[in-house]
Enzyme design. Sequence first.
Site, PDB file in Angstrom:
ATOM      1  N   GLY A 154      45.253  31.046  39.840  1.00 55.24           N
ATOM      2  CA  GLY A 154      44.948  30.792  38.436  1.00 55.24           C
ATOM      3  C   GLY A 154      45.873  29.731  37.877  1.00 55.24           C
ATOM      4  O   GLY A 154      46.422  28.905  38.610  1.00 55.24           O
ATOM      5  N   ARG A 155      46.085  29.765  36.568  1.00 56.44           N
ATOM      6  CA  ARG A 155      46.916  28.736  35.927  1.00 56.44           C
ATOM      7  C   ARG A 155      48.318  28.686  36.511  1.00 56.44           C
ATOM      8  O   ARG A 155      48.819  27.609  36.861  1.00 56.44           O
ATOM      9  CB  ARG A 155      46.986  29.003  34.415  1.00 56.44           C
ATOM     10  CG  ARG A 155      47.871  28.032  33.653  1.00 56.44           C
ATOM     11  CD  ARG A 155      47.837  28.323  32.169  1.00 56.44           C
ATOM     12  NE  ARG A 155      48.270  29.671  31.866  1.00 56.44           N
ATOM     13  CZ  ARG A 155      49.547  30.041  31.717  1.00 56.44           C
ATOM     14  NH1 ARG A 155      50.520  29.146  31.878  1.00 56.44           N
ATOM     15  NH2 ARG A 155      49.862  31.283  31.413  1.00 56.44           N
ATOM     16  N   SER A 175      42.506  34.894  46.800  1.00 57.13           N
ATOM     17  CA  SER A 175      42.344  35.990  45.851  1.00 57.13           C
ATOM     18  C   SER A 175      40.917  36.463  45.983  1.00 57.13           C
ATOM     19  O   SER A 175      40.079  35.811  46.620  1.00 57.13           O
ATOM     20  CB  SER A 175      42.661  35.566  44.413  1.00 57.13           C
ATOM     21  OG  SER A 175      41.697  34.659  43.933  1.00 57.13           O
ATOM     22  N   THR A 234      56.778  37.082  40.759  1.00 59.74           N
ATOM     23  CA  THR A 234      57.110  36.878  39.342  1.00 59.74           C
ATOM     24  C   THR A 234      55.960  37.355  38.458  1.00 59.74           C
ATOM     25  O   THR A 234      55.909  37.000  37.281  1.00 59.74           O
ATOM     26  CB  THR A 234      57.396  35.389  39.049  1.00 59.74           C
ATOM     27  OG1 THR A 234      56.266  34.602  39.471  1.00 59.74           O
ATOM     28  CG2 THR A 234      58.646  34.915  39.773  1.00 59.74           C
ATOM     29  N   ARG A 236      53.828  41.029  38.536  1.00 60.70           N
ATOM     30  CA  ARG A 236      54.066  42.410  38.128  1.00 60.70           C
ATOM     31  C   ARG A 236      54.458  43.209  39.371  1.00 60.70           C
ATOM     32  O   ARG A 236      53.860  43.044  40.442  1.00 60.70           O
ATOM     33  CB  ARG A 236      52.821  43.036  37.479  1.00 60.70           C
ATOM     34  CG  ARG A 236      52.486  42.517  36.095  1.00 60.70           C
ATOM     35  CD  ARG A 236      53.574  42.875  35.079  1.00 60.70           C
ATOM     36  NE  ARG A 236      53.244  42.446  33.724  1.00 60.70           N
ATOM     37  CZ  ARG A 236      53.564  41.272  33.200  1.00 60.70           C
ATOM     38  NH1 ARG A 236      54.217  40.388  33.949  1.00 60.70           N
ATOM     39  NH2 ARG A 236      53.258  40.983  31.952  1.00 60.70           N
ATOM     40  N   GLU A 264      60.719  49.057  34.459  1.00 61.73           N
ATOM     41  CA  GLU A 264      61.610  48.091  33.819  1.00 61.73           C
ATOM     42  C   GLU A 264      62.120  48.646  32.498  1.00 61.73           C
ATOM     43  O   GLU A 264      61.335  49.237  31.749  1.00 61.73           O
ATOM     44  CB  GLU A 264      60.873  46.768  33.574  1.00 61.73           C
ATOM     45  CG  GLU A 264      60.435  46.089  34.859  1.00 61.73           C
ATOM     46  CD  GLU A 264      59.753  44.745  34.640  1.00 61.73           C
ATOM     47  OE1 GLU A 264      59.642  44.318  33.464  1.00 61.73           O
ATOM     48  OE2 GLU A 264      59.338  44.117  35.627  1.00 61.73           O
ATOM     49  N   HIS A 283      63.282  40.172  35.108  1.00 63.75           N
ATOM     50  CA  HIS A 283      62.054  39.763  34.422  1.00 63.75           C
ATOM     51  C   HIS A 283      62.335  38.614  33.442  1.00 63.75           C
ATOM     52  O   HIS A 283      62.108  38.720  32.235  1.00 63.75           O
ATOM     53  CB  HIS A 283      61.391  40.929  33.701  1.00 63.75           C
ATOM     54  CG  HIS A 283      59.922  40.707  33.478  1.00 63.75           C
ATOM     55  ND1 HIS A 283      59.020  41.734  33.356  1.00 63.75           N
ATOM     56  CD2 HIS A 283      59.186  39.578  33.368  1.00 63.75           C
ATOM     57  CE1 HIS A 283      57.801  41.251  33.177  1.00 63.75           C
ATOM     58  NE2 HIS A 283      57.888  39.924  33.175  1.00 63.75           N
TER      59      HIS A 283
END
Length: 316
Positions: A154-155, A175, A234, A236, A264, A283
């Site tokens: 994605g982006r 994906s 980076t 989840r 977290e 995070h």
Amino acid sequence: MKIAILDDYQQLARRFADWSRLSADHEISVFDRHLSEDEAAQALAPFDIVCHMRERMAFPAQLIAALPNLKLIAITGRGHRTLDLEAAKARGVTVCGTDMRPGTGGATTELAWGMILAAQRHIVEEAQGMRQGGWQTTAGAQVAGRTLGVLGLGRLGRGVARVAQAFDMRVIAWSQNLAAEAARAVGVERVEKDELFRQSDILSIHLVLSDRSRGLVGAEDLGRMKPGALLVNTSRGPIVEATPLLAALRSGAIRAALDVFDEEPLPVDDPLRTAPNVLLTPHLGYVTEETMRGFYEDTVENIAAFLVGQPMRVVG
């Protein structure tokens, strides 16, 4: 009104936005540590407005029900996967989000590459060694000529791929919905999932957490990786199954660079904190001055608009 600013770990809210337009007539409290759901139910009961940073605290229906005075939840971003939006709407609680500032969308991409280069060149270890009087204790590995695998094009995945191409890396991706033509359009080769893990020297995850992606990377996938390959997450934490990941790190089969975790803040006694072959950051993907300033400026604007009966950026 009583206004709560939640999970402001670094106390950035007042630094990056002007709250004076609110504090003159309303009471503002900053919570700089994470609250459990039980703690939140008690501590936030008096508050009318809650300012929520990303998904640092879950807001399920039972917590919303426990806050009798709640009128507005000001979230950052346009969505919040751990907020029960329907429960908020049923209670008559307004939810407002924030806009993305131009140029801030690549913050996580930058961090991913910072972690990749730090891991490949042992920057953290060597920097610590210098402070202790040491000198050249490792030999790093270049990224040029190696294969970057992108899980989710994605982006953010495309941003990571562009940097890899600038480093003269081969880039492959997979994906569930990725078409070969879409990958080729950005100079990336689409491969099957098992080949993504087999061929990658560095594998970077860029998926949204959902029912389909939760636990998507398991023991079999990690077992396919090259000896010493680097897994970067980076996105989840729950996308990668925690138990086989920890086992792979302890055995030395792979390395990892992790910015996100199942829980977290990461508990002090979590075994990842003492695991070998892993670079950990708390995070930091979206935590830049530019992003945080935009979040908090929009939050102040949203509250001010709500207080005069003209809510803006309403979510849902």
